[in-house]
Design an enzyme around this catalytic site. Structure first.
Site, PDB file in Angstrom:
ATOM      1  N   TYR A 168      -4.724  37.325  -0.987  1.00  0.00           N
ATOM      2  CA  TYR A 168      -3.536  36.740  -0.340  1.00  0.00           C
ATOM      3  C   TYR A 168      -2.267  37.416  -0.870  1.00  0.00           C
ATOM      4  O   TYR A 168      -1.425  37.881  -0.104  1.00  0.00           O
ATOM      5  CB  TYR A 168      -3.496  35.242  -0.637  1.00  0.00           C
ATOM      6  CG  TYR A 168      -2.379  34.475   0.032  1.00  0.00           C
ATOM      7  CD1 TYR A 168      -2.317  34.366   1.423  1.00  0.00           C
ATOM      8  CD2 TYR A 168      -1.407  33.824  -0.727  1.00  0.00           C
ATOM      9  CE1 TYR A 168      -1.310  33.632   2.039  1.00  0.00           C
ATOM     10  CE2 TYR A 168      -0.406  33.084  -0.117  1.00  0.00           C
ATOM     11  CZ  TYR A 168      -0.360  32.983   1.262  1.00  0.00           C
ATOM     12  OH  TYR A 168       0.639  32.246   1.865  1.00  0.00           O
ATOM     13  N   LYS A 189       0.248  39.815   1.326  1.00  0.00           N
ATOM     14  CA  LYS A 189       1.639  39.444   1.589  1.00  0.00           C
ATOM     15  C   LYS A 189       2.610  40.474   1.010  1.00  0.00           C
ATOM     16  O   LYS A 189       3.668  40.737   1.594  1.00  0.00           O
ATOM     17  CB  LYS A 189       1.935  38.047   1.023  1.00  0.00           C
ATOM     18  CG  LYS A 189       1.241  36.916   1.787  1.00  0.00           C
ATOM     19  CD  LYS A 189       1.768  36.765   3.219  1.00  0.00           C
ATOM     20  CE  LYS A 189       1.270  35.486   3.879  1.00  0.00           C
ATOM     21  NZ  LYS A 189       1.719  35.362   5.288  1.00  0.00           N
ATOM     22  N   TYR A 229       9.267  49.043   8.789  1.00  0.00           N
ATOM     23  CA  TYR A 229       9.655  48.949  10.204  1.00  0.00           C
ATOM     24  C   TYR A 229      11.159  48.771  10.349  1.00  0.00           C
ATOM     25  O   TYR A 229      11.761  49.218  11.316  1.00  0.00           O
ATOM     26  CB  TYR A 229       8.896  47.806  10.909  1.00  0.00           C
ATOM     27  CG  TYR A 229       7.642  48.305  11.596  1.00  0.00           C
ATOM     28  CD1 TYR A 229       6.555  48.739  10.846  1.00  0.00           C
ATOM     29  CD2 TYR A 229       7.567  48.376  12.980  1.00  0.00           C
ATOM     30  CE1 TYR A 229       5.414  49.225  11.453  1.00  0.00           C
ATOM     31  CE2 TYR A 229       6.422  48.861  13.606  1.00  0.00           C
ATOM     32  CZ  TYR A 229       5.350  49.289  12.839  1.00  0.00           C
ATOM     33  OH  TYR A 229       4.224  49.781  13.454  1.00  0.00           O
TER      34      TYR A 229
END
Ligand code: UDP
Length: 316
Positions: free
Chosen positions: A145, A149, A159
């Site tokens: 996890y 993340k 991006y």
């Protein structure tokens, strides 16, 4: 706005659907229902501005028409889920974030990533400010996890810088409220269900580890403000009120009138953080946000929901 919310049938996703619909927006909910449930969005069936797509966001995402924003909330989110669904957890954080960012780029939509206090791992700085880089074990049980993340944050930033997508990153600290899964294994549903059933509450380890619990409406408000802000760097959203798990258990027992007390269990998993508390000065400064609901108030809103849920399942 026309908004896509991934993880829409989950605890946080469903509350976000409600909020954006209340504000007059059109919401497309997406979920593969591995940890979410349509029970959480059943009340939205037939809503003229809501639609639902059953889809796994780790595969190519197709949404017809314009999109103004994408809120990427799809992910297993409980330590027992990471043990049961380690590959899906990695895939949705990594591949799912990539797909959702690709869609944001194609549609010219703003993108908001649900990140987590787990990016700080078992922290050596307390409370945790956004500038802390964390103390994460990549190969421990939570690594799937935490690292997914962390990768997702890096991908959102890439991006933003390379493709000029408008990205936002919220680091969410422990959040609770109605619609949490009864059996998701986390401390809030465990303790409330045990207390309602008049059983002793299970402290993992000595119960001296700390957490800071925020009520879901505070999280939703923080996300709403962050989406509309200009802040590209991560922002912590959480309630800084810090409690030991033992103190939390005593409060749940008091509020439910449970006389059964607590018992100690040797169930603490490796890398379970010893302390956790958000430094929220940035959210206060850039969003004018701070939590409004105390733990006492939030539990009084949550306990009746769990009581009803236990009745609905025939467990009371
Ligand atoms: N915990 C506990 N009893 C339970 C469930 C959890 O003492 O029945 C502890 C757990 O070991 C952890 C804390 O409560 O230290 C919070 O656990 P949770 O699973 O809610 O989420 P985390 O904050 O660790 O991601």
């Amino acid at each position: 706005m026309r908004i896509l919310i991934t993880g829409a049938a989950g605890f946080l996703g469903s509350h976000l659907c409600d909020r954006f619909l209340q504000e007059g927006h059109e919401v497309i909910g997406m979920d593969n229902l591995i940890t979410g449930t349509t029970d959480n969005i059943a009340h939205l069936a037939g809503h003229p501005r809501f639609s639902f797509i059953h889809h796994d966001v780790t595969n190519y995402i197709y949404v017809a028409g314009a999109l103004d924003a994408i809120l990427h909330f799809a992910s297993p989110a409980s330590p027992i889920d990471y043990l049961e669904l380690p590959i899906q957890t990695l895939k949705v954080g990594a591949l799912g974030t990539h797909k959702a960012l690709g869609l944001a780029r194609a549609k010219g939509a703003r993108f908001l990533l649900a990140s987590t206090s787990e990016v700080y791992g078992d922290p050596q700085i307390h409370p945790q400010p956004e500038g802390y880089y964390g103390h994460v074990n990549p190969v421990g049980p939570r690594g799937v996890y935490d690292e997914a993340k962390r990768f997702a944050e890096a991908m959102a930033m890439a991006y933003h810088t390379y493709h000029r997508v408008e990205t936002r990153i919220v680091r969410i600290f422990n959040t609770y409220g109605p619609r949490m899964r009864l059996r998701d294994g986390r401390v809030v549903p465990n303790f409330i269900a045990q207390a309602i059933k008049e059983q002793p509450l299970t402290l993992y380890g000595d119960g001296l580890q700390t957490r800071s619990f925020q009520y879901v409406s505070d999280l939703v408000e923080g996300v709403y403000r962050l989406l509309h802000s200009d802040e590209v760097e991560p922002v912590n959203i959480g309630n800084p009120g810090e409690f030991t798990i033992k103190e939390f258990a005593d409060l749940v027992n008091k509020l439910t009138g449970n006389q059964a007390g607590t018992i100690t269990k040797d169930l603490r998993t490796k890398d379970d953080p010893q302390v956790r508390q958000p430094d929220i000065r940035k959210a206060q400064r850039v969003l004018g946000w701070q939590p409004q609901i105390s733990l006492h108030e939030g539990l009084m809103l949550t306990i009746p929901w769990f009581r009803e849920e236990l009745r609905r399942r025939g467990e009371l």
